[in-house]
Scaffold this motif. Structure first.
Motif, PDB file in Angstrom:
ATOM      1  N   CYS A   1      16.582 -33.173 -18.252  1.00  0.00           N
ATOM      2  CA  CYS A   1      15.539 -33.577 -17.320  1.00  0.00           C
ATOM      3  C   CYS A   1      16.230 -34.377 -16.222  1.00  0.00           C
ATOM      4  CB  CYS A   1      14.475 -34.413 -18.027  1.00  0.00           C
ATOM      5  SG  CYS A   1      13.111 -34.883 -16.940  1.00  0.00           S
ATOM      6  N   TYR A   2      16.260 -33.808 -15.023  1.00  0.00           N
ATOM      7  CA  TYR A   2      16.993 -34.414 -13.923  1.00  0.00           C
ATOM      8  C   TYR A   2      16.100 -34.588 -12.723  1.00  0.00           C
ATOM      9  CZ  TYR A   2      20.532 -32.123 -16.757  1.00  0.00           C
ATOM     10  OH  TYR A   2      21.275 -31.672 -17.807  1.00  0.00           O
ATOM     11  N   GLN A   3      16.222 -35.713 -12.061  1.00  0.00           N
ATOM     12  CA  GLN A   3      15.584 -35.871 -10.770  1.00  0.00           C
ATOM     13  C   GLN A   3      16.638 -35.676  -9.683  1.00  0.00           C
ATOM     14  OE1 GLN A   3      14.776 -39.542  -8.780  1.00  0.00           O
ATOM     15  NE2 GLN A   3      12.594 -39.148  -8.801  1.00  0.00           N
ATOM     16  N   ILE A   4      16.280 -34.899  -8.684  1.00  0.00           N
ATOM     17  CA  ILE A   4      17.196 -34.603  -7.571  1.00  0.00           C
ATOM     18  C   ILE A   4      16.591 -35.137  -6.286  1.00  0.00           C
ATOM     19  CG2 ILE A   4      18.206 -32.727  -6.198  1.00  0.00           C
ATOM     20  CD1 ILE A   4      18.099 -30.983  -8.767  1.00  0.00           C
ATOM     21  N   LYS A   5      17.381 -35.922  -5.540  1.00  0.00           N
ATOM     22  CA  LYS A   5      16.915 -36.418  -4.239  1.00  0.00           C
ATOM     23  C   LYS A   5      17.823 -35.902  -3.140  1.00  0.00           C
ATOM     24  CE  LYS A   5      14.782 -40.689  -5.756  1.00  0.00           C
ATOM     25  NZ  LYS A   5      14.317 -41.992  -5.297  1.00  0.00           N
TER      26      LYS A   5
ATOM     27  N   ALA B   1       4.398 -39.392  -8.610  1.00  0.00           N
ATOM     28  CA  ALA B   1       5.202 -39.758  -7.440  1.00  0.00           C
ATOM     29  C   ALA B   1       4.858 -41.157  -6.961  1.00  0.00           C
ATOM     30  CB  ALA B   1       4.982 -38.763  -6.307  1.00  0.00           C
ATOM     31  N   THR B   2       5.908 -41.887  -6.592  1.00  0.00           N
ATOM     32  CA  THR B   2       5.778 -43.195  -5.960  1.00  0.00           C
ATOM     33  C   THR B   2       6.765 -43.214  -4.797  1.00  0.00           C
ATOM     34  OG1 THR B   2       7.450 -44.106  -7.450  1.00  0.00           O
ATOM     35  CG2 THR B   2       5.131 -44.382  -8.097  1.00  0.00           C
ATOM     36  N   ALA B   3       6.774 -44.304  -4.065  1.00  0.00           N
ATOM     37  CA  ALA B   3       7.749 -44.448  -2.977  1.00  0.00           C
ATOM     38  C   ALA B   3       8.087 -45.921  -2.828  1.00  0.00           C
ATOM     39  CB  ALA B   3       7.192 -43.901  -1.670  1.00  0.00           C
ATOM     40  N   SER B   4       9.309 -46.175  -2.385  1.00  0.00           N
ATOM     41  CA  SER B   4       9.670 -47.559  -2.055  1.00  0.00           C
ATOM     42  C   SER B   4       8.905 -47.964  -0.796  1.00  0.00           C
ATOM     43  CB  SER B   4      11.174 -47.664  -1.806  1.00  0.00           C
ATOM     44  OG  SER B   4      11.495 -47.015  -0.596  1.00  0.00           O
ATOM     45  N   LYS B   5       8.910 -49.235  -0.511  1.00  0.00           N
ATOM     46  CA  LYS B   5       8.250 -49.727   0.697  1.00  0.00           C
ATOM     47  C   LYS B   5       8.851 -49.070   1.941  1.00  0.00           C
ATOM     48  CE  LYS B   5       6.274 -54.163   1.961  1.00  0.00           C
ATOM     49  NZ  LYS B   5       6.327 -55.616   1.766  1.00  0.00           N
ATOM     50  N   GLY B   6      10.136 -48.784   1.865  1.00  0.00           N
ATOM     51  CA  GLY B   6      10.831 -48.151   2.988  1.00  0.00           C
ATOM     52  C   GLY B   6      10.645 -46.646   3.051  1.00  0.00           C
ATOM     53  N   GLY B   7       9.894 -46.081   2.077  1.00  0.00           N
ATOM     54  CA  GLY B   7       9.577 -44.650   2.147  1.00  0.00           C
ATOM     55  C   GLY B   7      10.481 -43.729   1.358  1.00  0.00           C
ATOM     56  N   GLU B   8      11.272 -44.252   0.422  1.00  0.00           N
ATOM     57  CA  GLU B   8      12.104 -43.369  -0.413  1.00  0.00           C
ATOM     58  C   GLU B   8      11.230 -42.793  -1.527  1.00  0.00           C
ATOM     59  OE1 GLU B   8      14.996 -42.185  -0.042  1.00  0.00           O
ATOM     60  OE2 GLU B   8      15.809 -41.690  -2.007  1.00  0.00           O
ATOM     61  N   PRO B   9      11.025 -41.460  -1.526  1.00  0.00           N
ATOM     62  CA  PRO B   9      10.137 -40.875  -2.541  1.00  0.00           C
ATOM     63  C   PRO B   9      10.799 -40.761  -3.904  1.00  0.00           C
ATOM     64  CG  PRO B   9      10.990 -39.154  -1.107  1.00  0.00           C
ATOM     65  CD  PRO B   9      11.558 -40.446  -0.597  1.00  0.00           C
ATOM     66  N   ASN B  10       9.997 -40.761  -4.951  1.00  0.00           N
ATOM     67  CA  ASN B  10      10.464 -40.650  -6.325  1.00  0.00           C
ATOM     68  C   ASN B  10       9.430 -39.833  -7.100  1.00  0.00           C
ATOM     69  OD1 ASN B  10      12.732 -42.060  -7.959  1.00  0.00           O
ATOM     70  ND2 ASN B  10      10.966 -42.121  -9.329  1.00  0.00           N
ATOM     71  N   VAL B  11       9.889 -38.993  -8.018  1.00  0.00           N
ATOM     72  CA  VAL B  11       8.929 -38.260  -8.862  1.00  0.00           C
ATOM     73  C   VAL B  11       9.490 -38.073 -10.260  1.00  0.00           C
ATOM     74  CG1 VAL B  11       9.692 -35.969  -8.034  1.00  0.00           C
ATOM     75  CG2 VAL B  11       7.415 -36.219  -9.033  1.00  0.00           C
ATOM     76  N   ILE B  12       8.659 -38.351 -11.266  1.00  0.00           N
ATOM     77  CA  ILE B  12       9.074 -38.262 -12.667  1.00  0.00           C
ATOM     78  C   ILE B  12       7.962 -37.597 -13.483  1.00  0.00           C
ATOM     79  CG2 ILE B  12      10.569 -40.294 -12.646  1.00  0.00           C
ATOM     80  CD1 ILE B  12       8.204 -41.855 -13.955  1.00  0.00           C
ATOM     81  N   PRO B  13       8.321 -36.985 -14.616  1.00  0.00           N
ATOM     82  CA  PRO B  13       7.286 -36.450 -15.512  1.00  0.00           C
ATOM     83  C   PRO B  13       6.743 -37.570 -16.400  1.00  0.00           C
ATOM     84  CG  PRO B  13       9.479 -35.800 -16.287  1.00  0.00           C
ATOM     85  CD  PRO B  13       9.698 -36.666 -15.076  1.00  0.00           C
ATOM     86  N   ILE B  14       5.426 -37.647 -16.529  1.00  0.00           N
ATOM     87  CA  ILE B  14       4.843 -38.653 -17.422  1.00  0.00           C
ATOM     88  C   ILE B  14       3.889 -37.974 -18.414  1.00  0.00           C
ATOM     89  CG2 ILE B  14       5.027 -40.669 -15.914  1.00  0.00           C
ATOM     90  CD1 ILE B  14       2.033 -40.208 -15.204  1.00  0.00           C
TER      91      ILE B  14
ATOM     92  N   ASN C   1       5.121 -35.742   6.531  1.00  0.00           N
ATOM     93  CA  ASN C   1       6.061 -36.718   5.963  1.00  0.00           C
ATOM     94  C   ASN C   1       7.504 -36.379   6.339  1.00  0.00           C
ATOM     95  OD1 ASN C   1       3.958 -38.062   4.757  1.00  0.00           O
ATOM     96  ND2 ASN C   1       4.320 -37.256   2.703  1.00  0.00           N
ATOM     97  N   LEU C   2       7.864 -35.107   6.180  1.00  0.00           N
ATOM     98  CA  LEU C   2       9.256 -34.721   6.446  1.00  0.00           C
ATOM     99  C   LEU C   2       9.607 -34.882   7.920  1.00  0.00           C
ATOM    100  CD1 LEU C   2       9.585 -31.622   4.103  1.00  0.00           C
ATOM    101  CD2 LEU C   2      10.618 -33.888   3.796  1.00  0.00           C
ATOM    102  N   ASP C   3       8.622 -34.666   8.788  1.00  0.00           N
ATOM    103  CA  ASP C   3       8.886 -34.840  10.222  1.00  0.00           C
ATOM    104  C   ASP C   3       9.213 -36.302  10.553  1.00  0.00           C
ATOM    105  OD1 ASP C   3       8.652 -32.173  10.840  1.00  0.00           O
ATOM    106  OD2 ASP C   3       6.570 -32.289  11.497  1.00  0.00           O
ATOM    107  N   GLU C   4       8.568 -37.233   9.826  1.00  0.00           N
ATOM    108  CA  GLU C   4       8.827 -38.643  10.160  1.00  0.00           C
ATOM    109  C   GLU C   4       9.790 -39.337   9.192  1.00  0.00           C
ATOM    110  OE1 GLU C   4       4.752 -40.146  10.178  1.00  0.00           O
ATOM    111  OE2 GLU C   4       5.042 -41.051   8.198  1.00  0.00           O
ATOM    112  N   ASN C   5      10.033 -38.713   8.037  1.00  0.00           N
ATOM    113  CA  ASN C   5      10.846 -39.355   6.988  1.00  0.00           C
ATOM    114  C   ASN C   5      11.498 -38.257   6.155  1.00  0.00           C
ATOM    115  OD1 ASN C   5      11.821 -41.235   5.084  1.00  0.00           O
ATOM    116  ND2 ASN C   5       9.931 -41.129   3.887  1.00  0.00           N
ATOM    117  N   PRO C   6      12.651 -37.723   6.601  1.00  0.00           N
ATOM    118  CA  PRO C   6      13.207 -36.492   6.009  1.00  0.00           C
ATOM    119  C   PRO C   6      13.935 -36.687   4.679  1.00  0.00           C
ATOM    120  CG  PRO C   6      14.586 -37.221   7.832  1.00  0.00           C
ATOM    121  CD  PRO C   6      13.434 -38.189   7.761  1.00  0.00           C
ATOM    122  N   ARG C   7      13.207 -37.200   3.682  1.00  0.00           N
ATOM    123  CA  ARG C   7      13.757 -37.353   2.337  1.00  0.00           C
ATOM    124  C   ARG C   7      12.818 -36.659   1.353  1.00  0.00           C
ATOM    125  NH1 ARG C   7      18.504 -38.690   0.470  1.00  0.00           N
ATOM    126  NH2 ARG C   7      17.775 -40.157  -1.097  1.00  0.00           N
TER     127      ARG C   7
END
Lengths: 137, 137
Positions: B78-82, A21-34, B59-65
């Motif tokens: 293999c799909y990522q869902i946001k 998992a990583t996140a953008s500076k603005g807090g958008e989370p991302n997760v991928i299998p590695i 995290n979800l309380d302050e940044n609900p993504r």
């Protein structure tokens, strides 16, 4: 920096695919299998090969933090590992990773090496005496 | 909102444990394994039971993504869902989730229901014709 315990190292060695998992500076989370994610001998550094990073690489360029967890079948514990990440696209470490990746398959581009220095380890299993989310190291 | 395709739904139904990533408002990433994660009949809403969330809930309380991925043995794609997430601790949906969780084991606290409305789906497999990281939906 933080060194994994022997028990954590044993669990780490059994993992084949890690969620990263990583996140953008603005807090958008991302997760991928590695797949290519190797704990180094010092017990506090993890090498992650960037073959196909897209949003992950953009995130790391602007916000160099990452999180993985160690958990799965045949693995005793469940640990979340967080760390600071440095991207390398040249130099001795990058060359070493490049050779290792290419030895696994020429199709892998081995674009970059993400070096994660462990800063925190958290419990992520219930019923162990420590609370899920509690800091272990 | 975005609806999963039939193929994605089939893959989703085979998942037992999902990696669930969130981030603080300041961009600190977090990832945990979650078991109680159910796609609803509309194909665009996912219910996630909060039994042991700690940093995830903060995290979800302050940044609900949130972001999850669908991948593993016996799963084709293999799909990522946001998505955007709403936390519910009362009301009909929460009560329904609470009963469902308690029917699986009285030990589960079922503290809250996280309702994820899917906003984006990304490819996360190489060699499919679409690039890893490419937006699918």
């Amino acid at each position: 920096m933080v060194k994994l315990t022997d028990e954590m190292k044993e669990d780490f060695a059994k993992m084949k695919i890690f969620p990263f998992a990583t996140a953008s500076k603005g807090g958008e989370p991302n997760v991928i299998p590695i797949g290519m994610c190797d704990l180094q001998e010092d017990g506090e550094t993890i090498w992650i090969a960037d073959n196909y990073f897209n949003k992950t690489r953009n995130n790391l360029d602007e916000n160099p933090r990452g999180a993985i967890y160690v958990w799965g079948p045949e693995i005793k514990g469940c640990y979340q590992i967080k760390g600071d990440i440095e991207i390398k696209t040249e130099g001795a470490d990058y060359e070493k990773m490049y050779k290792m990746v290419k030895s696994k398959g020429d199709r892998f581009p081995a674009k970059a090496l993400a070096v994660l220095k462990i800063t925190d380890v958290y419990e992520c299993k219930p019923g162990t005496g420590t609370k899920p989310g509690q800091k272990l190291l």
